[in-house]
Design a protein around this motif. Structure first.
Motif, PDB file in Angstrom:
ATOM      1  N   ASP A   1     -51.564 -25.763 -25.879  1.00 59.19           N
ATOM      2  CA  ASP A   1     -51.630 -24.753 -26.932  1.00 59.19           C
ATOM      3  C   ASP A   1     -50.401 -23.856 -26.874  1.00 59.19           C
ATOM      4  O   ASP A   1     -49.492 -24.072 -26.070  1.00 59.19           O
ATOM      5  N   GLY A   2     -50.372 -22.845 -27.713  1.00 62.19           N
ATOM      6  CA  GLY A   2     -49.191 -21.999 -27.811  1.00 62.19           C
ATOM      7  C   GLY A   2     -48.924 -21.138 -26.597  1.00 62.19           C
ATOM      8  O   GLY A   2     -47.820 -20.596 -26.467  1.00 62.19           O
TER       9      GLY A   2
ATOM     10  N   GLY B   1     -55.493 -22.633 -21.777  1.00 59.12           N
ATOM     11  CA  GLY B   1     -55.991 -21.541 -20.936  1.00 59.12           C
ATOM     12  C   GLY B   1     -55.160 -21.271 -19.699  1.00 59.12           C
ATOM     13  O   GLY B   1     -55.719 -21.031 -18.624  1.00 59.12           O
ATOM     14  N   VAL B   2     -53.845 -21.291 -19.830  1.00 57.68           N
ATOM     15  CA  VAL B   2     -52.988 -21.018 -18.677  1.00 57.68           C
ATOM     16  C   VAL B   2     -53.046 -19.523 -18.340  1.00 57.68           C
ATOM     17  O   VAL B   2     -52.865 -18.667 -19.205  1.00 57.68           O
TER      18      VAL B   2
ATOM     19  N   ALA C   1     -50.585 -16.620  -8.255  1.00 52.18           N
ATOM     20  CA  ALA C   1     -51.637 -17.594  -8.541  1.00 52.18           C
ATOM     21  C   ALA C   1     -51.612 -17.976 -10.020  1.00 52.18           C
ATOM     22  O   ALA C   1     -51.442 -17.119 -10.891  1.00 52.18           O
ATOM     23  N   SER C   2     -51.792 -19.263 -10.299  1.00 56.03           N
ATOM     24  CA  SER C   2     -51.823 -19.764 -11.678  1.00 56.03           C
ATOM     25  C   SER C   2     -52.982 -20.735 -11.817  1.00 56.03           C
ATOM     26  O   SER C   2     -53.396 -21.376 -10.840  1.00 56.03           O
ATOM     27  N   SER C   3     -53.489 -20.865 -13.036  1.00 56.41           N
ATOM     28  CA  SER C   3     -54.580 -21.791 -13.308  1.00 56.41           C
ATOM     29  C   SER C   3     -54.476 -22.297 -14.734  1.00 56.41           C
ATOM     30  O   SER C   3     -53.832 -21.668 -15.586  1.00 56.41           O
ATOM     31  N   ALA C   4     -55.103 -23.444 -14.983  1.00 51.03           N
ATOM     32  CA  ALA C   4     -55.080 -24.032 -16.326  1.00 51.03           C
ATOM     33  C   ALA C   4     -56.272 -24.963 -16.482  1.00 51.03           C
ATOM     34  O   ALA C   4     -56.748 -25.551 -15.505  1.00 51.03           O
ATOM     35  N   ASN C   5     -56.740 -25.074 -17.720  1.00 52.92           N
ATOM     36  CA  ASN C   5     -57.778 -26.040 -18.052  1.00 52.92           C
ATOM     37  C   ASN C   5     -57.110 -27.293 -18.608  1.00 52.92           C
ATOM     38  O   ASN C   5     -56.262 -27.214 -19.492  1.00 52.92           O
ATOM     39  N   VAL C   6     -57.474 -28.441 -18.083  1.00 58.44           N
ATOM     40  CA  VAL C   6     -56.838 -29.702 -18.460  1.00 58.44           C
ATOM     41  C   VAL C   6     -57.909 -30.671 -18.955  1.00 58.44           C
ATOM     42  O   VAL C   6     -58.852 -30.982 -18.215  1.00 58.44           O
TER      43      VAL C   6
END
Length: 217
Positions: free
Chosen positions: A39-40, A78-79, A86-91
């Motif tokens: 996404d953007g 959802g980054v 710390a970083s997270s994302a939905n894949v």
């Protein structure tokens, strides 16, 4: 006896291959195409890193038996990036047959940590790619600088990473051959004087070299 046992095992693998799945329940397929999008809010570096790694991993994967071919669509959303690194994302990973029919879809949550802000996006991209590769039994590839699709220019064999080092050639100075005789000037030839001009002359004064034959008077 061993031959019969191997034949029976191969037959079991062949019949069970279309329904093969990893230990986590993700389907195992012969991945022939990888598409990564987001996404953007997803930084381009994350998508580029994920795409490059997964394409290399899919190309390097060799299955022991023939299984169904499929294309893999990886959607990153959802980054989140925290100030502490710390970083997270939905894949969401969707497998489709090569004709476009949807086969399966699974969603993963991937976390990474990188204190430096400079490499944080690359670390998240690597974490996403490696997590997907493990889930779908793709071969791991060497970490490091990835080829991001740059075409080699004319005269270059490799692109996007390593360059062939230039050959080092030693330059040896050679004495210059000169057949002309060496002339040592006399003391008179090293004296420079101005030409003597008549009184009232408007001509420019030109330098004159005093030699044994020229007195400059």
């Amino acid at each position: 006896m061993q031959f019969l046992l191997r034949a029976a095992l191969s037959a079991i693998l062949v019949f069970s291959a279309p329904y093969a799945a990893s230990a986590e329940g993700f389907p195992v397929r012969d991945i022939r195409k990888v598409v990564v999008s987001g996404d953007g809010n997803v930084p381009p570096a994350v998508l580029k890193r994920t795409d490059a790694y997964l394409k290399r991993a899919a190309k390097a994967t060799r299955r022991a038996v023939t299984i169904d071919r499929a294309s893999m669509d990886v959607r990153v959303t959802g980054v989140k990036q925290a100030a502490n690194g710390a970083s997270s994302a939905n894949v969401t990973v969707t497998l489709s047959d090569l004709k476009g029919g949807a086969a399966s879809s699974n969603t993963l949550t991937v976390n990474s940590f990188m204190p430096s802000s400079k490499g944080r996006e690359a670390a998240l991209g690597d974490a996403i790619a490696k997590r997907v590769a493990i889930a779908y039994r793709l071969s791991p590839v060497a970490a490091g600088k990835l080829n991001e699709g740059k075409r080699p220019s004319k005269g270059r064999k490799y692109a996007g990473g390593k360059r062939k080092p230039a050959e080092q050639r030693s330059v040896q100075s050679r004495p210059r051959k000169d057949d002309r005789p060496l002339v040592v000037p006399t003391d008179a030839a090293l004296t420079v004087r101005s030409r003597a001009l008549g009184e009232g002359s408007t001509k420019k004064v030109a330098p004159c070299v005093v030699t044994q034959k020229i007195s400059c008077d």
